[in-house]
Design an enzyme around this catalytic site. Sequence first.
Site, PDB file in Angstrom:
ATOM      1  N   ASP A  46      -0.472  -7.930 -10.757  1.00 48.66           N
ATOM      2  CA  ASP A  46       0.158  -6.606 -10.708  1.00 48.66           C
ATOM      3  C   ASP A  46      -0.785  -5.550 -11.271  1.00 48.66           C
ATOM      4  OD1 ASP A  46       3.117  -5.193 -10.662  1.00 48.66           O
ATOM      5  OD2 ASP A  46       1.862  -4.412 -12.278  1.00 48.66           O
ATOM      6  N   TYR A  51      -3.580   2.526 -13.580  1.00 45.82           N
ATOM      7  CA  TYR A  51      -4.271   1.670 -14.559  1.00 45.82           C
ATOM      8  C   TYR A  51      -5.797   1.833 -14.449  1.00 45.82           C
ATOM      9  CZ  TYR A  51       0.207  -0.964 -14.532  1.00 45.82           C
ATOM     10  OH  TYR A  51       1.523  -1.358 -14.569  1.00 45.82           O
ATOM     11  N   LYS A  76       0.635   0.146  -7.216  1.00 47.84           N
ATOM     12  CA  LYS A  76       1.607   1.244  -7.277  1.00 47.84           C
ATOM     13  C   LYS A  76       0.845   2.562  -7.168  1.00 47.84           C
ATOM     14  CE  LYS A  76       3.472  -1.511 -11.096  1.00 47.84           C
ATOM     15  NZ  LYS A  76       2.251  -1.966 -11.787  1.00 47.84           N
ATOM     16  N   HIS A 109       5.399   4.196  -8.302  1.00 50.90           N
ATOM     17  CA  HIS A 109       5.300   3.846  -9.730  1.00 50.90           C
ATOM     18  C   HIS A 109       6.451   4.431 -10.557  1.00 50.90           C
ATOM     19  CE1 HIS A 109       2.096   2.553 -12.879  1.00 50.90           C
ATOM     20  NE2 HIS A 109       3.316   2.316 -13.322  1.00 50.90           N
ATOM     21  N   LEU A 190       7.938  -9.186 -22.690  1.00 52.36           N
ATOM     22  CA  LEU A 190       7.977  -9.682 -24.075  1.00 52.36           C
ATOM     23  C   LEU A 190       8.368  -8.576 -25.047  1.00 52.36           C
ATOM     24  CD1 LEU A 190       4.693 -11.836 -23.963  1.00 52.36           C
ATOM     25  CD2 LEU A 190       7.056 -12.641 -23.753  1.00 52.36           C
ATOM     26  N   ILE A 229       6.095 -10.237 -15.544  1.00 56.32           N
ATOM     27  CA  ILE A 229       4.643 -10.039 -15.388  1.00 56.32           C
ATOM     28  C   ILE A 229       3.994  -9.698 -16.735  1.00 56.32           C
ATOM     29  CG2 ILE A 229       4.531  -9.482 -12.928  1.00 56.32           C
ATOM     30  CD1 ILE A 229       4.767  -6.486 -13.738  1.00 56.32           C
ATOM     31  N   ARG A 237      -2.892 -17.940 -24.211  1.00 58.05           N
ATOM     32  CA  ARG A 237      -1.605 -17.301 -23.887  1.00 58.05           C
ATOM     33  C   ARG A 237      -1.381 -17.201 -22.390  1.00 58.05           C
ATOM     34  NH1 ARG A 237      -2.140 -12.336 -28.087  1.00 58.05           N
ATOM     35  NH2 ARG A 237      -1.518 -13.438 -29.979  1.00 58.05           N
ATOM     36  N   ASN A 241       2.001 -18.705 -20.991  1.00 62.38           N
ATOM     37  CA  ASN A 241       3.000 -17.869 -20.320  1.00 62.38           C
ATOM     38  C   ASN A 241       3.391 -18.420 -18.946  1.00 62.38           C
ATOM     39  OD1 ASN A 241       2.818 -16.281 -22.566  1.00 62.38           O
ATOM     40  ND2 ASN A 241       1.713 -14.589 -21.585  1.00 62.38           N
TER      41      ASN A 241
HETATM   42  P1  A2P Z   1      -2.808 -10.386 -25.579  1.00 59.09           P
HETATM   43  O1  A2P Z   1      -3.431  -9.801 -24.336  1.00 59.09           O
HETATM   44  O2  A2P Z   1      -3.690 -10.280 -26.771  1.00 59.09           O
HETATM   45  O3  A2P Z   1      -2.290 -11.793 -25.363  1.00 59.09           O
HETATM   46  P2  A2P Z   1       2.760  -6.128 -21.766  1.00 59.09           P
HETATM   47  O4  A2P Z   1       3.977  -5.634 -22.484  1.00 59.09           O
HETATM   48  O5  A2P Z   1       1.954  -5.049 -21.160  1.00 59.09           O
HETATM   49  O6  A2P Z   1       3.072  -7.263 -20.821  1.00 59.09           O
HETATM   50  O7  A2P Z   1       1.798  -6.744 -22.905  1.00 59.09           O
HETATM   51  C1  A2P Z   1       2.123  -7.948 -23.529  1.00 59.09           C
HETATM   52  C2  A2P Z   1       1.559  -7.981 -24.929  1.00 59.09           C
HETATM   53  O8  A2P Z   1       1.960  -9.193 -25.547  1.00 59.09           O
HETATM   54  C3  A2P Z   1       0.051  -7.926 -24.996  1.00 59.09           C
HETATM   55  O9  A2P Z   1      -0.284  -7.164 -26.104  1.00 59.09           O
HETATM   56  C4  A2P Z   1      -0.365  -9.387 -25.167  1.00 59.09           C
HETATM   57  O10 A2P Z   1      -1.517  -9.470 -25.962  1.00 59.09           O
HETATM   58  C5  A2P Z   1       0.826  -9.987 -25.889  1.00 59.09           C
HETATM   59  N1  A2P Z   1       1.119 -11.345 -25.436  1.00 59.09           N
HETATM   60  C6  A2P Z   1       1.017 -11.841 -24.185  1.00 59.09           C
HETATM   61  N2  A2P Z   1       1.374 -13.123 -24.145  1.00 59.09           N
HETATM   62  C7  A2P Z   1       1.705 -13.472 -25.406  1.00 59.09           C
HETATM   63  C8  A2P Z   1       2.147 -14.682 -26.019  1.00 59.09           C
HETATM   64  N3  A2P Z   1       2.311 -15.776 -25.306  1.00 59.09           N
HETATM   65  N4  A2P Z   1       2.381 -14.654 -27.351  1.00 59.09           N
HETATM   66  C9  A2P Z   1       2.208 -13.539 -28.080  1.00 59.09           C
HETATM   67  N5  A2P Z   1       1.801 -12.370 -27.576  1.00 59.09           N
HETATM   68  C10 A2P Z   1       1.542 -12.333 -26.233  1.00 59.09           C
END
Ligand code: A2P
Length: 275
Positions: A46, A51, A76, A109, A190, A229, A237, A241
């Site tokens: 995405d 961006y 977008k 967007h 998240l 996403i 991570r 995820n």
């Molecule tokens: P990082 O890139 O250091 O993993 P968004 O709200 O744009 O989706 O961003 C998600 C945020 O959460 C990013 O700052 C990312 O940081 C962090 N993040 C992504 N996956 C995890 C995870 N599994 N555990 C903790 N933080 C995460």
Amino acid sequence: MALAPTVQLRSGARLPLLGLGTWPLNDDEAAETVSLAIETGYRLIDTAENYRNEKGVGEGIRRSGVPREDLFVTTKFNSEHHSLDGVRRAFQASTELLGLDYVDLLLVHWPNPGQGRHVEAVQGIAKLMEEGLVRAVGTSNYKPAHLQQVIDAGIVPDVNQIQLDPQRPRIEERAFHNEHGIVTESWSPLGPGSGLLEDPGVVAIAEAHGRTPAQVVLRWHVQQGMVAIPKSSNPQRLAQNLGIFDFELSGAELASIYLLDTGEAEIVDSDAFGH
Ligand code: A2P
């Protein structure tokens, strides 16, 4: 390597339930993260004009070596393109940067309803879909009232991407989407760093399943049919995820996560904000 399951859209295209968000990566970071994500098993990527990383996303796609038709690429466009010709120009600019000849899902967007062209913008995407240049029609940050205007003009979008997490479960919006067969896609799944992943309830569920809090939250989305996403440029991570399709939350666990909705979490208001 396990891939995410997919959901079929009204258009017939199949959208993976879990993908990679790419904000705020720059071109170089996006190229690296996107190629790594695709190698890890991600198939949904995405991005957005806003961006300013579409070139890097395209580079990452090519570096991965995975065939184009196996990927689901979303972008977008901004408010200055909210006209039939404007959407076509936006599509041309994005695909040129991405180095692609079609996109799987093109989204408006932000509705920017003050401009009064949020319906026309969707019509512009529908026209591109008729020509086979996009495979699904999307909106982002549209409220039910905005979507109703689009539907009244004869188009039902395939996807509406909105800010959604357990503190902002967007129940009314999801009910409207479900009524019309629109798939809900969650941005910032998240949460915006508001302690969701440290919440004792979420942590306890994670411990019970031998998972991380982020996996529990992402599972909460996809188990209820929402597409998530999350952005991450951290290799562990990224893998974590995507690794949420081999466990299940109980009904009681899903319900208890709704207790995080106090009704007080801030939601970006798309009647007031947009670009
Ligand atoms: P990082 O890139 O250091 O993993 P968004 O709200 O744009 O989706 O961003 C998600 C945020 O959460 C990013 O700052 C990312 O940081 C962090 N993040 C992504 N996956 C995890 C995870 N599994 N555990 C903790 N933080 C995460």
